[in-house]
Design an enzyme around this catalytic site. Structure first.
Site, PDB file in Angstrom:
ATOM      1  N   ASP A 285       0.861  -1.189   0.000  1.00 57.51           N
ATOM      2  CA  ASP A 285       0.000   0.000   0.000  1.00 57.51           C
ATOM      3  C   ASP A 285       0.894   1.236   0.000  1.00 57.51           C
ATOM      4  OD1 ASP A 285      -1.907   1.986   0.445  1.00 57.51           O
ATOM      5  OD2 ASP A 285      -3.086   0.750   1.823  1.00 57.51           O
ATOM      6  N   ARG A 287      -0.260   4.414  -0.240  1.00 60.91           N
ATOM      7  CA  ARG A 287      -1.038   5.616   0.065  1.00 60.91           C
ATOM      8  C   ARG A 287      -0.465   6.386   1.253  1.00 60.91           C
ATOM      9  NH1 ARG A 287      -6.913   2.931   0.413  1.00 60.91           N
ATOM     10  NH2 ARG A 287      -5.616   1.293   1.343  1.00 60.91           N
TER      11      ARG A 287
END
Length: 353
Positions: A285, A287
């Site tokens: 991930d 983000r």
């Protein structure tokens, strides 16, 4: 005030350069993204010396290349290697069809900071993290020049956001809604806050951090639960009469729509979401949820009832000045197409499903 660009502005320019196929200069190294490199520019780069291909350790692991630098590998590029070879090493689309691309020899000695900064820049430009590097004594005039250490520090820092515009926008979930546009000061994407009703700033607000998902939110894709989560969150806020949904433009867990489609293609070959990201050279991930905390602070909120199944979002909020008084589960949208995907989110990413 000087008219010359700041480091933040220079980094923004460098992202654009890489996306259009221009090299940049980092600590005396020419750096060009393999994804956008042209045959002509490859030949021009080679005129300066023998290039090295910088890859993340995730991609190097797939290729069985040693990552002596820990988080990255500096692969020696064979003299006869052309652009097709470089792209085959960078892009895992044909890994199963053509599994042997080596043996790949990687450097153990020398400074890796310029290569690390180049890979971070490529990621921030939503390009495949594979960069061709060549040392240069006198960089060609006109190229963007950057220092590796400050670039890495800047890219790791929290992005500052500034409000741009806001207006009333009646939506199906709630007619009394206001849409706020916030712009990243580093030249990155704009992000949106959907404010439903008139939530008081001195009380915990029902909130959700929702990452953009073109395929799920717009097209109604059945491969994820994003669309149902978006509409369920808005409906819950509408029913309550107040809430704020933060729409973060971080498509595909922060790797961009093009790389997300590459990951989908790998999933069709039998890899799960996490495995596909790793084969592309990304982390599980990518983000940055600090954006959500910054947006809430900008809007005047300090406490939330957070609609999420992701403990990482709760921890990020708490660590960046936003008190989470309650976690509100949001479990919707499971179907036969995304059942395995949701299981991976639970088993490998720690989502509470």
């Amino acid at each position: 005030m000087s008219l010359l660009p700041t480091l933040t502005e220079t980094i923004s320019r460098a992202r654009t350069d890489l996306r259009v196929g221009l090299p940049v200069v980092i600590d005396g190294q020419l750096a060009a993204a393999v994804e956008t490199l042209s045959p002509g520019r490859l030949a021009a780069l080679r005129a300066f010396g023998r290039p090295v291909l910088a890859l993340t350790a995730r991609r190097a692991e797939t290729l069985k290349a040693r990552a002596y630098d820990g988080d990255l590998a500096r692969v020696e590029v064979p003299g006869e290697a052309d652009l097709s070879w470089l792209r085959a090493v960078a892009d895992p689309a044909d890994d199963l069809r053509v599994p042997m691309k080596g043996p790949l020899f990687t450097r153990r000695e020398g400074e890796a900071a310029p290569h690390r900064a180049a890979l971070a820049l490529a990621k921030s430009a939503e390009l495949l993290p594979a960069v061709l590097m060549v040392p240069v004594a006198e960089p060609p005039p006109g190229l963007t020049v950057l220092p590796a250490g400050p670039v890495l520090a800047q890219l790791a820092a929290e992005t500052a956001l500034a409000p741009v515009a806001a207006a009333r926008l009646p939506i199906a979930a709630a007619e009394h809604t206001r849409l706020h546009i916030l712009r990243a000061e580093d030249g990155g994407s704009e992000h949106y806050a959907v404010e439903i009703g008139d939530p008081p700033r001195d009380a915990p607000v029902l909130a959700r951090l929702h990452s953009a998902c073109f395929t799920g939110d717009v097209l109604g894709s059945l491969k994820c639960d994003c669309g149902p989560q978006l509409h369920a969150a808005l409906s819950a806020m509408g029913a309550e009469g107040a809430g704020v949904l933060l729409y973060l433009n971080q498509e595909g867990r922060g790797i961009g729509l093009a790389n997300k489609m590459r990951a989908y293609d790998l999933q069709a070959q039998g890899f799960d979401t996490v495995q596909a990201n790793h084969r592309l050279g990304f982390e599980d991930d990518e983000r940055d949820f600090r954006l959500g905390a910054a947006m809430l602070r900008q809007l005047g909120f300090s406490a939330v009832r957070l609609m999420t199944n992701n403990p990482r979002k709760v921890a990020m909020m708490e660590g960046h000045g936003i008190r989470v008084v309650d976690r509100v589960p949001l479990q919707v949208g499971r179907n036969r197409w995304n059942d395995a995907y949701l299981s991976v989110k639970r088993d490998k990413s720690g989502h509470l499903l």
